[in-house]
Design a protein around this motif. Sequence first.
Motif, PDB file in Angstrom:
ATOM      1  N   VAL A  58       0.858  -1.186   0.000  1.00  0.00           N
ATOM      2  CA  VAL A  58       0.000   0.000   0.000  1.00  0.00           C
ATOM      3  C   VAL A  58       0.892   1.234   0.000  1.00  0.00           C
ATOM      4  CG1 VAL A  58      -1.750   1.263   1.309  1.00  0.00           C
ATOM      5  CG2 VAL A  58      -1.808  -1.228   1.229  1.00  0.00           C
ATOM      6  N   CYS A 101      -0.799   8.541  -1.942  1.00  0.00           N
ATOM      7  CA  CYS A 101      -0.702   9.583  -2.968  1.00  0.00           C
ATOM      8  C   CYS A 101      -0.128  10.845  -2.318  1.00  0.00           C
ATOM      9  CB  CYS A 101      -2.085   9.852  -3.560  1.00  0.00           C
ATOM     10  SG  CYS A 101      -2.128  11.255  -4.690  1.00  0.00           S
ATOM     11  N   GLN A 144      -4.540   9.919   0.159  1.00  0.00           N
ATOM     12  CA  GLN A 144      -5.282   8.671   0.285  1.00  0.00           C
ATOM     13  C   GLN A 144      -4.353   7.487   0.032  1.00  0.00           C
ATOM     14  OE1 GLN A 144      -9.025   8.378  -1.779  1.00  0.00           O
ATOM     15  NE2 GLN A 144      -9.255  10.597  -1.777  1.00  0.00           N
ATOM     16  N   LYS A 145      -4.656   6.379   0.657  1.00  0.00           N
ATOM     17  CA  LYS A 145      -3.861   5.169   0.491  1.00  0.00           C
ATOM     18  C   LYS A 145      -4.518   4.273  -0.553  1.00  0.00           C
ATOM     19  CE  LYS A 145      -2.021   5.300   5.124  1.00  0.00           C
ATOM     20  NZ  LYS A 145      -0.641   5.546   4.924  1.00  0.00           N
ATOM     21  N   PHE A 146      -3.677   3.721  -1.426  1.00  0.00           N
ATOM     22  CA  PHE A 146      -4.111   2.841  -2.496  1.00  0.00           C
ATOM     23  C   PHE A 146      -3.156   1.662  -2.578  1.00  0.00           C
ATOM     24  CE2 PHE A 146      -5.438   7.078  -3.818  1.00  0.00           C
ATOM     25  CZ  PHE A 146      -6.728   6.879  -4.286  1.00  0.00           C
ATOM     26  N   GLN A 156      -2.204   0.580  -8.260  1.00  0.00           N
ATOM     27  CA  GLN A 156      -3.244   1.542  -8.655  1.00  0.00           C
ATOM     28  C   GLN A 156      -2.697   2.959  -8.793  1.00  0.00           C
ATOM     29  OE1 GLN A 156      -5.930   0.755  -5.381  1.00  0.00           O
ATOM     30  NE2 GLN A 156      -7.330  -0.329  -6.764  1.00  0.00           N
ATOM     31  N   LEU A 157      -1.445   3.181  -8.389  1.00  0.00           N
ATOM     32  CA  LEU A 157      -0.848   4.514  -8.417  1.00  0.00           C
ATOM     33  C   LEU A 157       0.198   4.628  -9.518  1.00  0.00           C
ATOM     34  CD1 LEU A 157      -0.335   4.956  -4.587  1.00  0.00           C
ATOM     35  CD2 LEU A 157      -2.050   6.073  -5.987  1.00  0.00           C
ATOM     36  N   CYS A 193      -1.996   9.351  -7.460  1.00  0.00           N
ATOM     37  CA  CYS A 193      -3.164   8.637  -7.976  1.00  0.00           C
ATOM     38  C   CYS A 193      -3.531   9.199  -9.352  1.00  0.00           C
ATOM     39  CB  CYS A 193      -4.330   8.661  -7.003  1.00  0.00           C
ATOM     40  SG  CYS A 193      -5.029  10.254  -6.649  1.00  0.00           S
TER      41      CYS A 193
END
Length: 96
Positions: A8, A11, A16-18, A22-23, A49
């Motif tokens: 994880v 951004c 926010q955590k992704f 996904q980043l 992000c």
Amino acid sequence: MRSVHEPVRECISCGQKFLKHQLLRVVRNGEGISLDVTGKAAGRGAYLCKDPACYEKLVKQRRLDRAFRQQVSREVYDMLGKQLALLGTEKGSPEE
């Protein structure tokens, strides 16, 4: 059964955590600052992000300056914006 660990990341623009995949990764190395499409380039990385509003915030608040602990020129921000736009048109489909 053990679950697989998914890295994880946060951004640098919205906080926010992704999941890492996904980043988008922006990397600073000996060659300068560029977009790392593989996610494995050597150098200090910062994650962003795919939301266009996050890119706008990145530029307005100069978030790369803080992430890379150096002054980043406006040309680098513009170059990243062009690369992100190209990447967005190549994908063609919405993200998960």
